[in-house]
Scaffold this motif. Structure first.
Motif, PDB file in Angstrom:
ATOM      1  N   SER A 157      -1.222   1.018   5.725  1.00 49.28           N
ATOM      2  CA  SER A 157      -1.430   0.654   7.123  1.00 49.28           C
ATOM      3  C   SER A 157      -0.259   1.191   7.936  1.00 49.28           C
ATOM      4  O   SER A 157       0.775   1.588   7.384  1.00 49.28           O
ATOM      5  CB  SER A 157      -1.523  -0.868   7.280  1.00 49.28           C
ATOM      6  OG  SER A 157      -0.277  -1.475   6.998  1.00 49.28           O
ATOM      7  N   SER A 158      -0.405   1.186   9.250  1.00 45.81           N
ATOM      8  CA  SER A 158       0.657   1.716  10.106  1.00 45.81           C
ATOM      9  C   SER A 158       1.947   0.916   9.970  1.00 45.81           C
ATOM     10  O   SER A 158       3.043   1.445  10.184  1.00 45.81           O
ATOM     11  CB  SER A 158       0.196   1.718  11.568  1.00 45.81           C
ATOM     12  OG  SER A 158      -0.166   0.409  11.977  1.00 45.81           O
ATOM     13  N   ALA A 159       1.831  -0.356   9.599  1.00 45.50           N
ATOM     14  CA  ALA A 159       3.029  -1.180   9.433  1.00 45.50           C
ATOM     15  C   ALA A 159       3.809  -0.814   8.177  1.00 45.50           C
ATOM     16  O   ALA A 159       4.988  -1.161   8.049  1.00 45.50           O
ATOM     17  CB  ALA A 159       2.639  -2.657   9.385  1.00 45.50           C
ATOM     18  N   ASP A 160       3.164  -0.093   7.254  1.00 46.33           N
ATOM     19  CA  ASP A 160       3.815   0.248   5.987  1.00 46.33           C
ATOM     20  C   ASP A 160       4.626   1.533   6.056  1.00 46.33           C
ATOM     21  O   ASP A 160       5.394   1.826   5.132  1.00 46.33           O
ATOM     22  CB  ASP A 160       2.763   0.421   4.876  1.00 46.33           C
ATOM     23  CG  ASP A 160       1.973  -0.851   4.628  1.00 46.33           C
ATOM     24  OD1 ASP A 160       2.558  -1.940   4.772  1.00 46.33           O
ATOM     25  OD2 ASP A 160       0.773  -0.746   4.300  1.00 46.33           O
ATOM     26  N   PHE A 176       4.623  11.169   7.080  1.00 44.13           N
ATOM     27  CA  PHE A 176       5.239   9.845   7.136  1.00 44.13           C
ATOM     28  C   PHE A 176       5.785   9.493   5.759  1.00 44.13           C
ATOM     29  O   PHE A 176       5.512  10.177   4.763  1.00 44.13           O
ATOM     30  CB  PHE A 176       4.231   8.786   7.610  1.00 44.13           C
ATOM     31  CG  PHE A 176       2.949   8.744   6.829  1.00 44.13           C
ATOM     32  CD1 PHE A 176       2.842   8.012   5.652  1.00 44.13           C
ATOM     33  CD2 PHE A 176       1.828   9.431   7.276  1.00 44.13           C
ATOM     34  CE1 PHE A 176       1.658   7.962   4.934  1.00 44.13           C
ATOM     35  CE2 PHE A 176       0.636   9.390   6.566  1.00 44.13           C
ATOM     36  CZ  PHE A 176       0.547   8.657   5.394  1.00 44.13           C
ATOM     37  N   TYR A 177       6.558   8.427   5.713  1.00 43.83           N
ATOM     38  CA  TYR A 177       7.141   8.015   4.440  1.00 43.83           C
ATOM     39  C   TYR A 177       7.157   6.496   4.333  1.00 43.83           C
ATOM     40  O   TYR A 177       7.089   5.769   5.331  1.00 43.83           O
ATOM     41  CB  TYR A 177       8.559   8.571   4.271  1.00 43.83           C
ATOM     42  CG  TYR A 177       9.560   8.076   5.295  1.00 43.83           C
ATOM     43  CD1 TYR A 177      10.256   6.888   5.112  1.00 43.83           C
ATOM     44  CD2 TYR A 177       9.809   8.812   6.454  1.00 43.83           C
ATOM     45  CE1 TYR A 177      11.173   6.437   6.050  1.00 43.83           C
ATOM     46  CE2 TYR A 177      10.718   8.372   7.393  1.00 43.83           C
ATOM     47  CZ  TYR A 177      11.406   7.183   7.188  1.00 43.83           C
ATOM     48  OH  TYR A 177      12.303   6.741   8.123  1.00 43.83           O
ATOM     49  N   THR A 178       7.246   6.036   3.100  1.00 45.03           N
ATOM     50  CA  THR A 178       7.454   4.625   2.788  1.00 45.03           C
ATOM     51  C   THR A 178       8.748   4.534   1.984  1.00 45.03           C
ATOM     52  O   THR A 178       9.468   5.523   1.827  1.00 45.03           O
ATOM     53  CB  THR A 178       6.282   4.064   1.970  1.00 45.03           C
ATOM     54  OG1 THR A 178       6.258   4.715   0.690  1.00 45.03           O
ATOM     55  CG2 THR A 178       4.954   4.306   2.672  1.00 45.03           C
ATOM     56  N   ALA A 179       9.023   3.375   1.452  1.00 44.36           N
ATOM     57  CA  ALA A 179      10.227   3.217   0.642  1.00 44.36           C
ATOM     58  C   ALA A 179      10.132   4.000  -0.659  1.00 44.36           C
ATOM     59  O   ALA A 179      11.153   4.307  -1.283  1.00 44.36           O
ATOM     60  CB  ALA A 179      10.462   1.739   0.344  1.00 44.36           C
ATOM     61  N   ALA A 239      -6.554  10.883  13.758  1.00 46.41           N
ATOM     62  CA  ALA A 239      -6.018  11.667  12.640  1.00 46.41           C
ATOM     63  C   ALA A 239      -5.050  10.825  11.808  1.00 46.41           C
ATOM     64  O   ALA A 239      -5.050  10.883  10.572  1.00 46.41           O
ATOM     65  CB  ALA A 239      -5.324  12.918  13.167  1.00 46.41           C
ATOM     66  N   LYS A 240      -4.227  10.028  12.479  1.00 44.80           N
ATOM     67  CA  LYS A 240      -3.307   9.144  11.756  1.00 44.80           C
ATOM     68  C   LYS A 240      -4.078   8.138  10.904  1.00 44.80           C
ATOM     69  O   LYS A 240      -3.714   7.874   9.747  1.00 44.80           O
ATOM     70  CB  LYS A 240      -2.411   8.395  12.749  1.00 44.80           C
ATOM     71  CG  LYS A 240      -1.333   9.239  13.404  1.00 44.80           C
ATOM     72  CD  LYS A 240      -0.496   8.365  14.334  1.00 44.80           C
ATOM     73  CE  LYS A 240       0.650   9.126  14.954  1.00 44.80           C
ATOM     74  NZ  LYS A 240       1.465   8.255  15.843  1.00 44.80           N
ATOM     75  N   GLU A 241      -5.125   7.563  11.480  1.00 46.04           N
ATOM     76  CA  GLU A 241      -5.918   6.574  10.743  1.00 46.04           C
ATOM     77  C   GLU A 241      -6.560   7.192   9.504  1.00 46.04           C
ATOM     78  O   GLU A 241      -6.636   6.557   8.444  1.00 46.04           O
ATOM     79  CB  GLU A 241      -6.990   5.992  11.662  1.00 46.04           C
ATOM     80  CG  GLU A 241      -6.436   5.111  12.776  1.00 46.04           C
ATOM     81  CD  GLU A 241      -7.507   4.674  13.758  1.00 46.04           C
ATOM     82  OE1 GLU A 241      -8.685   5.047  13.529  1.00 46.04           O
ATOM     83  OE2 GLU A 241      -7.180   3.977  14.734  1.00 46.04           O
ATOM     84  N   THR A 242      -7.009   8.450   9.635  1.00 44.63           N
ATOM     85  CA  THR A 242      -7.607   9.138   8.488  1.00 44.63           C
ATOM     86  C   THR A 242      -6.588   9.313   7.366  1.00 44.63           C
ATOM     87  O   THR A 242      -6.882   9.076   6.192  1.00 44.63           O
ATOM     88  CB  THR A 242      -8.142  10.516   8.921  1.00 44.63           C
ATOM     89  OG1 THR A 242      -9.157  10.338   9.910  1.00 44.63           O
ATOM     90  CG2 THR A 242      -8.727  11.273   7.743  1.00 44.63           C
ATOM     91  N   ALA A 243      -5.375   9.728   7.734  1.00 41.74           N
ATOM     92  CA  ALA A 243      -4.328   9.923   6.730  1.00 41.74           C
ATOM     93  C   ALA A 243      -3.936   8.600   6.072  1.00 41.74           C
ATOM     94  O   ALA A 243      -3.785   8.521   4.842  1.00 41.74           O
ATOM     95  CB  ALA A 243      -3.112  10.581   7.374  1.00 41.74           C
ATOM     96  N   LEU A 244      -3.779   7.560   6.872  1.00 43.56           N
ATOM     97  CA  LEU A 244      -3.399   6.252   6.326  1.00 43.56           C
ATOM     98  C   LEU A 244      -4.475   5.712   5.388  1.00 43.56           C
ATOM     99  O   LEU A 244      -4.172   5.151   4.330  1.00 43.56           O
ATOM    100  CB  LEU A 244      -3.145   5.263   7.465  1.00 43.56           C
ATOM    101  CG  LEU A 244      -1.884   5.488   8.301  1.00 43.56           C
ATOM    102  CD1 LEU A 244      -1.857   4.527   9.484  1.00 43.56           C
ATOM    103  CD2 LEU A 244      -0.626   5.315   7.456  1.00 43.56           C
ATOM    104  N   ALA A 245      -5.737   5.877   5.787  1.00 44.32           N
ATOM    105  CA  ALA A 245      -6.834   5.387   4.950  1.00 44.32           C
ATOM    106  C   ALA A 245      -6.851   6.107   3.607  1.00 44.32           C
ATOM    107  O   ALA A 245      -7.085   5.495   2.561  1.00 44.32           O
ATOM    108  CB  ALA A 245      -8.166   5.582   5.677  1.00 44.32           C
ATOM    109  N   ASP A 246      -6.585   7.410   3.629  1.00 47.41           N
ATOM    110  CA  ASP A 246      -6.566   8.163   2.378  1.00 47.41           C
ATOM    111  C   ASP A 246      -5.405   7.730   1.487  1.00 47.41           C
ATOM    112  O   ASP A 246      -5.532   7.686   0.264  1.00 47.41           O
ATOM    113  CB  ASP A 246      -6.456   9.660   2.678  1.00 47.41           C
ATOM    114  CG  ASP A 246      -6.494  10.506   1.425  1.00 47.41           C
ATOM    115  OD1 ASP A 246      -7.592  10.705   0.872  1.00 47.41           O
ATOM    116  OD2 ASP A 246      -5.414  10.960   0.986  1.00 47.41           O
ATOM    117  N   ALA A 247      -4.264   7.401   2.110  1.00 47.24           N
ATOM    118  CA  ALA A 247      -3.090   6.976   1.344  1.00 47.24           C
ATOM    119  C   ALA A 247      -3.172   5.509   0.932  1.00 47.24           C
ATOM    120  O   ALA A 247      -2.364   5.048   0.120  1.00 47.24           O
ATOM    121  CB  ALA A 247      -1.823   7.213   2.162  1.00 47.24           C
ATOM    122  N   GLY A 248      -4.132   4.775   1.505  1.00 45.03           N
ATOM    123  CA  GLY A 248      -4.255   3.356   1.192  1.00 45.03           C
ATOM    124  C   GLY A 248      -3.161   2.521   1.824  1.00 45.03           C
ATOM    125  O   GLY A 248      -2.736   1.507   1.258  1.00 45.03           O
TER     126      GLY A 248
END
Length: 231
Positions: free
Chosen positions: A98-101, A122-125, A87-96
């Protein structure tokens, strides 16, 4: 012997001497014969051998049926679920991304209208992301993206003189929390002027905690601060 036969004959004649007596006598005779037949049949059935029932096997089948109904793993493949990592991978792929971001603030299984879903946040900067992923199909049910309220150069163009600047305000806030600027992820760093009072609103995340500060833009004094678990 002759007397006994005459006695029985007279008794029979008496039983059938009138239509009413004849009816009652015939009815009683039928009941007697019917009851005798049932008794003989039941006695014969009791003498017949019957194979013993395997009660242990029956109990085992009953327990197995109960266990299957209580154990989700025994349900049909239609109820199988994807993993949380998928599920996490699906969300990350849609957001463009990676888990490191990203930094996760929520990743758990929940139910919406009776449907099992993974809630991923999740959030980024720059942004915050929220996803609902169907736990059975892996399809995205809903998604949301919100930009952080970060400062723009135009916002600070009028700040001169004693203004400490946004970088100094961020450093003060992070230092008060026991961190350096590079240790945290800022979600808000904004200059505000309200009724002649100038201040910076600083928000950042660190290790699952959210920190909020209001800092005097002239003196660097911490006016307000708060911290809480990020949900």
């Amino acid at each position: 012997m002759r007397k006994e036969e005459n006695f029985l004959l007279n008794r029979l004649k008496l039983l059938f001497s009138t239509p009413k007596r004849a009816f009652l006598s015939a009815f009683a005779l039928i009941i007697l014969l019917f009851g005798t037949g049932i008794f003989i049949g039941a006695k014969a059935f009791a003498k017949e051998p019957h194979p013993p029932q395997n009660t242990a096997a029956l109990n085992s089948d009953s327990r197995e049926s109960q266990n299957n109904s209580d154990n989700p793993a025994s349900l049909s493949d239609n109820n199988s679920q994807i993993s949380l990592d998928s599920a996490k991978e699906t969300a990350l792929a849609d957001a463009g991304l990676s888990s490191a971001d990203v930094t996760y603030t929520k990743a758990e299984l929940d139910y919406e209208d009776g449907v099992a879903v993974y809630e991923i946040k999740f959030y980024t900067a720059d942004c915050e992301y929220e996803y609902e992923i169907n736990a059975s199909t892996g399809a995205i049910r809903s998604q949301d993206k919100e930009w952080h309220d970060l400062p723009h150069p135009a916002e600070n163009s009028g700040n001169t003189g004693s203004d400490i600047g946004v970088d100094k305000a961020k450093s003060i806030a992070a230092g008060h929390g026991g961190f350096s600027v590079t240790d945290v992820v800022f979600s808000k760093a904004k200059f505000e002027k309200d009724h002649g009072s100038m201040k910076y609103e600083i928000e950042f995340y660190k290790d699952g905690m959210e920190y909020e500060y209001k800092i005097d833009a002239s003196t660097g004094e911490i006016l307000e601060f708060d911290s809480e678990l990020d949900d």
